[in-house]
Scaffold this motif. Structure first.
Motif, PDB file in Angstrom:
ATOM      1  N   UNK A   1       0.849  -1.194   0.000  1.00 53.90           N
ATOM      2  CA  UNK A   1       0.000   0.000   0.000  1.00 53.90           C
ATOM      3  C   UNK A   1       0.883   1.242   0.000  1.00 53.90           C
ATOM      4  N   UNK A   2       0.522   2.204  -0.822  1.00 54.35           N
ATOM      5  CA  UNK A   2       1.238   3.480  -0.899  1.00 54.35           C
ATOM      6  C   UNK A   2       0.246   4.574  -0.568  1.00 54.35           C
ATOM      7  N   UNK A   3       0.515   5.353   0.493  1.00 53.87           N
ATOM      8  CA  UNK A   3      -0.461   6.359   0.907  1.00 53.87           C
ATOM      9  C   UNK A   3       0.220   7.648   1.331  1.00 53.87           C
TER      10      UNK A   3
ATOM     11  N   UNK B   1       1.507  -6.765   4.086  1.00 53.68           N
ATOM     12  CA  UNK B   1       2.663  -6.460   3.263  1.00 53.68           C
ATOM     13  C   UNK B   1       3.301  -5.167   3.737  1.00 53.68           C
ATOM     14  N   UNK B   2       3.803  -4.386   2.807  1.00 52.81           N
ATOM     15  CA  UNK B   2       4.522  -3.162   3.133  1.00 52.81           C
ATOM     16  C   UNK B   2       3.630  -1.937   2.948  1.00 52.81           C
ATOM     17  N   UNK B   3       3.730  -0.984   3.877  1.00 55.42           N
ATOM     18  CA  UNK B   3       3.039   0.298   3.765  1.00 55.42           C
ATOM     19  C   UNK B   3       4.088   1.379   3.516  1.00 55.42           C
ATOM     20  N   UNK B   4       4.036   2.010   2.335  1.00 55.48           N
ATOM     21  CA  UNK B   4       4.951   3.100   1.990  1.00 55.48           C
ATOM     22  C   UNK B   4       4.211   4.422   2.088  1.00 55.48           C
ATOM     23  N   UNK B   5       4.859   5.414   2.711  1.00 55.23           N
ATOM     24  CA  UNK B   5       4.221   6.706   2.958  1.00 55.23           C
ATOM     25  C   UNK B   5       4.964   7.805   2.192  1.00 55.23           C
TER      26      UNK B   5
END
Length: 394
Positions: A115-117, A133-137
């Motif tokens: 997720x990219x937020x 999974x991975x959370x990218x900010x």
């Protein structure tokens, strides 16, 4: 005798299941990524012998719908659901800075991937979504770019007075890049990492945010955004200074090539044969995650290979088998021979006997599957009903 019921599905809808259905089976096994229930169904699950494995069990209304997206997807202000919806994304979900109301409109969001937020929506994402999974900010004001972004003449032509962000890295190694023109446009950059050639560093480094990891390459170094097999041909193409983002494989015949390498920085692992080990250590400037030294005769990059006792005895140190799809061991090989003479790494599937399995496990690294060819078949005592599908309703 009652039947057994085995159900496997990505989404399993139990909201309308009856008590008679549960009562008609002796044993019930349910496996799903998402199970939809109601308070009535949850009481039945507790009453009957149901074994359930679910990543998410969600109690919801009978009118709630499930939307499944496989691959890349995005959410913005324009993507509000018309009904009460549970969204499941199997892949990458990019969330726009204006998507706050859209996020809150969903009953639940399940992301099996990445997720990219934007930074301002982190709290909302943590409240409404489950990210497996991975959370990218990224900064709210940033233009979101994908993957490794090269700063070259083409980028300069389209660059604006904006902040650009990528979850991977920016790369500036083009000696012809006009760094002054890029700075004059007011362009700024944010990323976890930036790789910059030394002649461009003084002018480009101020354009990156302070939390960006900076890697300054010596003048003339080549950037390779992939795995690399270091051969004479690779050295002719890239030169003697190399920055490789993936893994590097150095075959035995390339030991002479290593004498010409001046700089070798590797984002992944380096694999070499024992014959090339001394030459590798002689390189003046190296960096890597792990060095793997393969002993004996090298067998690599083959779709299928069969290992026999004769093959193991071709070299005093045996065989190192790496990057092969299917490796089959001759049934005559003993566990002692396997432990003493065989080394396996980065292979997809190993076929062996039960007597060989423990030895194969001991000599294997990063192997996806060990398949025992003479294992006894499992037997069912009674009739079993199996149901499988992407989305099932009981």
């Amino acid at each position: 005798m009652k039947k057994n019921l085995n159900v496997t599905a990505a989404v399993l809808d139990l909201r309308k299941v009856s008590e008679e259905t549960f009562a008609s089976y002796e044993d019930i096994k349910l496996q799903a990524a998402l199970v939809l229930t109601t308070p009535r169904v949850e009481a039945l699950l507790a009453k009957y012998p149901v074994e359930m494995e679910a990543a998410v069990s969600q109690s919801c209304g009978e009118d709630t719908v499930v939307s499944i997206v496989n691959g890349k997807s995005s959410l913005s202000a324009a993507h509000k659901p018309e009904k009460d919806t549970i969204l499941m994304v199997n892949g990458k979900l990019t969330i726009a800075a204006d998507a706050a109301d859209t996020l809150r409109s969903y009953n639940k969001i399940i992301i099996n991937g990445k997720a990219v937020c934007p930074e301002s929506l982190t709290a909302v994402v943590n409240e409404k979504a489950m990210v497996n999974g991975k959370l990218s900010i990224y900064p709210d004001e940033a233009v979101v770019l994908n993957g490794t972004v090269k700063l070259d003449k083409s980028f300069l032509i389209r660059a604006q007075d904006r902040l650009y962000w990528t979850e991977k890295q920016f790369v500036a190694v083009d000696a012809k890049l006009n760094a002054d023109a890029l700075a004059a446009k007011g362009t700024r950059f944010a990323a976890s990492k930036a790789v910059i050639a030394e002649p461009l560093a003084e002018k480009l480094v101020p354009l990156f945010t302070e939390n960006t990891e900076l890697v300054i390459l010596p003048e003339g170094a080549a950037f390779v955004d992939d795995d690399l097999k270091l051969t004479p041909a690779a050295l002719r193409r890239y030169g003697c200074k190399l920055y490789v983002t993936g893994d590097v494989n150095i075959p035995a015949e390339s030991a002479g090539v290593l004498e010409k390498v001046e700089y070798l920085h590797v984002g992944g692992d380096v694999t070499i044969t024992a014959a090339a080990e001394d030459a590798f250590y002689a390189i003046s400037d190296t960096d890597y995650k792990e060095l793997r030294v393969l002993k004996g005769r090298l067998v690599n990059d083959m779709p299928m290979v069969r290992i026999t006792s004769e093959m193991l005895n071709l070299d005093a140190d045996g065989i190192s088998c790496t990057d092969c799809a299917l490796v089959t061991l001759d049934k005559a090989l003993t566990a002692e021979e396997i432990v003493e003479k065989l080394h396996i790494s980065d292979c997809a599937c190993i076929r062996c006997t039960m007597a060989q399995e423990a030895a194969v496990s001991a000599v294997s690294t990063d192997v996806a599957q060990i398949k025992v060819t003479d294992a006894p078949e499992e037997r069912d005592d009674g009739e079993t009903v199996r149901r499988m599908g992407a989305q099932l309703t009981l």
